[in-house]
Each structure stands twice: as C-alpha cells, then as structure tokens.
Design a protein around this motif. Structure first.
Motif, PDB file in Angstrom:
ATOM      1  N   ALA A 109       0.803  -1.222   0.000  1.00  0.00           N
ATOM      2  CA  ALA A 109       0.000   0.000   0.000  1.00  0.00           C
ATOM      3  C   ALA A 109       0.837   1.274   0.000  1.00  0.00           C
ATOM      4  CB  ALA A 109      -0.920  -0.006   1.222  1.00  0.00           C
ATOM      5  N   LEU A 110       2.142   1.143  -0.059  1.00  0.00           N
ATOM      6  CA  LEU A 110       3.006   2.327   0.009  1.00  0.00           C
ATOM      7  C   LEU A 110       3.531   2.723  -1.370  1.00  0.00           C
ATOM      8  CD1 LEU A 110       5.124   1.489   3.189  1.00  0.00           C
ATOM      9  CD2 LEU A 110       3.144   3.008   3.002  1.00  0.00           C
ATOM     10  N   PRO A 111       3.638   4.016  -1.631  1.00  0.00           N
ATOM     11  CA  PRO A 111       4.148   4.485  -2.919  1.00  0.00           C
ATOM     12  C   PRO A 111       5.674   4.473  -3.010  1.00  0.00           C
ATOM     13  CG  PRO A 111       3.480   6.353  -1.594  1.00  0.00           C
ATOM     14  CD  PRO A 111       3.109   5.108  -0.819  1.00  0.00           C
ATOM     15  N   SER A 112       6.352   4.129  -1.903  1.00  0.00           N
ATOM     16  CA  SER A 112       7.813   4.062  -1.938  1.00  0.00           C
ATOM     17  C   SER A 112       8.288   3.051  -0.902  1.00  0.00           C
ATOM     18  CB  SER A 112       8.426   5.435  -1.663  1.00  0.00           C
ATOM     19  OG  SER A 112       8.115   5.844  -0.355  1.00  0.00           O
ATOM     20  N   TYR A 113       9.522   2.663  -1.050  1.00  0.00           N
ATOM     21  CA  TYR A 113      10.168   1.767  -0.106  1.00  0.00           C
ATOM     22  C   TYR A 113      11.638   2.130  -0.080  1.00  0.00           C
ATOM     23  CZ  TYR A 113      11.558  -1.177  -4.128  1.00  0.00           C
ATOM     24  OH  TYR A 113      12.085  -1.659  -5.296  1.00  0.00           O
ATOM     25  N   TRP A 114      12.499   1.305   0.497  1.00  0.00           N
ATOM     26  CA  TRP A 114      13.891   1.684   0.715  1.00  0.00           C
ATOM     27  C   TRP A 114      14.644   2.046  -0.552  1.00  0.00           C
ATOM     28  CZ3 TRP A 114      17.475  -1.567  -1.497  1.00  0.00           C
ATOM     29  CH2 TRP A 114      17.053  -2.863  -1.804  1.00  0.00           C
ATOM     30  N   ARG A 115      14.204   1.586  -1.722  1.00  0.00           N
ATOM     31  CA  ARG A 115      14.882   1.945  -2.971  1.00  0.00           C
ATOM     32  C   ARG A 115      14.344   3.239  -3.570  1.00  0.00           C
ATOM     33  NH1 ARG A 115      15.211  -3.830  -6.098  1.00  0.00           N
ATOM     34  NH2 ARG A 115      17.055  -4.573  -5.028  1.00  0.00           N
ATOM     35  N   GLY A 116      13.234   3.724  -3.071  1.00  0.00           N
ATOM     36  CA  GLY A 116      12.625   4.939  -3.609  1.00  0.00           C
ATOM     37  C   GLY A 116      11.195   4.681  -4.045  1.00  0.00           C
ATOM     38  N   VAL A 133       2.692   5.209 -11.533  1.00  0.00           N
ATOM     39  CA  VAL A 133       3.274   4.834 -12.816  1.00  0.00           C
ATOM     40  C   VAL A 133       3.075   5.983 -13.788  1.00  0.00           C
ATOM     41  CG1 VAL A 133       3.110   3.200 -14.731  1.00  0.00           C
ATOM     42  CG2 VAL A 133       2.826   2.398 -12.391  1.00  0.00           C
ATOM     43  N   PRO A 134       4.077   6.417 -14.490  1.00  0.00           N
ATOM     44  CA  PRO A 134       5.439   5.883 -14.456  1.00  0.00           C
ATOM     45  C   PRO A 134       6.127   6.240 -13.138  1.00  0.00           C
ATOM     46  CG  PRO A 134       5.386   7.833 -15.838  1.00  0.00           C
ATOM     47  CD  PRO A 134       3.958   7.544 -15.427  1.00  0.00           C
ATOM     48  N   VAL A 135       7.045   5.393 -12.741  1.00  0.00           N
ATOM     49  CA  VAL A 135       7.770   5.606 -11.493  1.00  0.00           C
ATOM     50  C   VAL A 135       8.711   6.788 -11.683  1.00  0.00           C
ATOM     51  CG1 VAL A 135       9.394   4.593  -9.852  1.00  0.00           C
ATOM     52  CG2 VAL A 135       7.624   3.172 -10.889  1.00  0.00           C
ATOM     53  N   PRO A 136       8.611   7.800 -10.804  1.00  0.00           N
ATOM     54  CA  PRO A 136       9.512   8.948 -10.938  1.00  0.00           C
ATOM     55  C   PRO A 136      10.965   8.527 -10.736  1.00  0.00           C
ATOM     56  CG  PRO A 136       7.961   9.260  -9.109  1.00  0.00           C
ATOM     57  CD  PRO A 136       7.712   7.915  -9.689  1.00  0.00           C
ATOM     58  N   ARG A 137      11.842   9.125 -11.500  1.00  0.00           N
ATOM     59  CA  ARG A 137      13.268   8.868 -11.356  1.00  0.00           C
ATOM     60  C   ARG A 137      13.765   9.519 -10.080  1.00  0.00           C
ATOM     61  NH1 ARG A 137      14.970   4.704 -14.088  1.00  0.00           N
ATOM     62  NH2 ARG A 137      15.011   4.942 -16.322  1.00  0.00           N
ATOM     63  N   GLY A 138      14.593   8.803  -9.358  1.00  0.00           N
ATOM     64  CA  GLY A 138      15.137   9.326  -8.118  1.00  0.00           C
ATOM     65  C   GLY A 138      16.459  10.031  -8.337  1.00  0.00           C
ATOM     66  N   ARG A 143      21.976   8.205  -4.388  1.00  0.00           N
ATOM     67  CA  ARG A 143      21.916   6.750  -4.206  1.00  0.00           C
ATOM     68  C   ARG A 143      23.298   6.137  -4.414  1.00  0.00           C
ATOM     69  NH1 ARG A 143      18.805   2.412  -2.305  1.00  0.00           N
ATOM     70  NH2 ARG A 143      20.015   0.667  -3.047  1.00  0.00           N
ATOM     71  N   GLU A 144      24.015   6.613  -5.417  1.00  0.00           N
ATOM     72  CA  GLU A 144      25.357   6.105  -5.665  1.00  0.00           C
ATOM     73  C   GLU A 144      26.268   6.403  -4.474  1.00  0.00           C
ATOM     74  OE1 GLU A 144      26.571   7.743  -9.414  1.00  0.00           O
ATOM     75  OE2 GLU A 144      24.992   6.658 -10.484  1.00  0.00           O
ATOM     76  N   LEU A 145      26.145   7.606  -3.893  1.00  0.00           N
ATOM     77  CA  LEU A 145      26.938   7.955  -2.723  1.00  0.00           C
ATOM     78  C   LEU A 145      26.578   7.039  -1.559  1.00  0.00           C
ATOM     79  CD1 LEU A 145      28.932   9.720  -1.197  1.00  0.00           C
ATOM     80  CD2 LEU A 145      27.041  11.321  -0.740  1.00  0.00           C
TER      81      LEU A 145
END
Length: 191
Positions: A109-116, A133-138, A143-145
C-alpha cells in the motif's frame, strides 16, 4: 557484496537470476516469483530456492524441468504481479509459485520503499487501481553515494541502521500500545 557474504550472481539477459533461458520453452517450466528470499543474493547460484527445486525435480525423474528465478530484492506482491504480467507470463510457465513474506502487506500500500518510489495499487470501490506509474526517477547521485558509503564505511552502516530503526520504531508512536513496542513495524498490520 557485504561483510556477511561474498557471492557470484549469475544474471540472464532478461535480468533474472540464473542461467540463460531456452526460448521458447521445450520443457516444463516452474516460475518462482518473490522478493530477496527468492532472488537469494546472499547465496551461491546453486543454493537458491530455484536451483535446489530444479535439482530436486531432475533427481525425481523430471530431467527436463526448468525452474526460473523471478525474485527481486525489495519487491512486494504489488510489484510481483506487475513483473508476472509483463515478464513472467510471456515465459510460458506451466506452474507459477508466488512466495509471500510478512512485510509484503505493509509495502503493498506504500508508494515508496527503501529503494525509492515504486508502483502500487489502491483499492477504489470494488477494484484495484495502479498508481505511481510511471515511477519517478530518483536522485541517483545520492543513491550512488549511499551505496559507496555502505560498501566502504562501517560507521555509515551503523548510523544508517540506527536512523532507520528510530524511524521505524513503533514505540515512538503514541497510538501504538507499549505491549507492541518491540514488534517490527511490518508485523503491526496483523493487529
């Protein structure tokens, strides 16, 4: 790779864990759909549920059986049904097994989780409506840092875990009774 494990992951051209698939299927196929327990990124290829099941099927007289690993870390049943519709069904499995874990109830039921951000369903009247949908780009740079710090800094891992635990501590919510303060947040949905 983490301090707890060091494994080689085989990923096929479809992005699924395991060996390259034969296309079209010439043998009975079993598709396993689930989260990190099925993807099994902490164990060697031959130790995954898919590999063990395939080995057992072949040893019991089904040498042509093919078991496909459709697991993806972090997925809940909302994302798993979308995976099945887009990627799983076209593989023409004879049997599909969905593996369910307790935290799926909360994350469905959540629109995000630990990955975004992620796709999710909401219940509208008598039907489910796909949302997000479409999933917004984070912000991939952050994230790389975070990934780099996770890999190279024990202090960062300790602090991140403490912050995450504090954010998810049901004991900090006055609506949650003291009796459930040691219950993981995802299990509170069962109350």
């Amino acid at each position: 790779h983490a301090a707890e494990w060091d494994v080689h992951l085989s990923i096929d051209s479809r992005g699924m864990r395991g060996p390259e698939l034969q296309d079209p299927p010439g043998s009975p196929r079993v598709l396993l759909v689930g989260d990190s327990y099925i993807e099994a990124y902490t164990v060697q290829d031959e130790e995954t549920v898919a590999a063990v099941l395939q080995s057992d099927l072949r040893a019991s007289g089904r040498p042509e059986a093919e078991v496909l690993n459709g697991g993806t870390a972090g997925y809940s049943t909302d994302q798993e049904v979308l995976f099945y519709e887009r990627d799983g069904a076209p593989l023409e499995p004879d049997v599909t097994i969905l593996f369910f874990y307790l935290n799926d109830v909360r994350y469905n039921a959540l629109p995000s989780y630990w990955r975004g951000a992620k796709p999710y369903f909401s219940l509208d009247a008598d039907s489910l409506t796909l949302r997000g949908v479409p999933v917004p780009r984070g912000p991939w740079a952050s994230r790389e840092l975070s990934d780099r710090l996770t890999t190279h800094s024990a202090l960062y891992r300790v602090i991140r875990r403490a912050v995450t635990m504090a954010q998810n501590d049901p004991g900090s919510d006055p609506e949650v009774s003291a009796l459930t303060s040691n219950v993981p947040t995802e299990d509170l949905v069962w109350e």
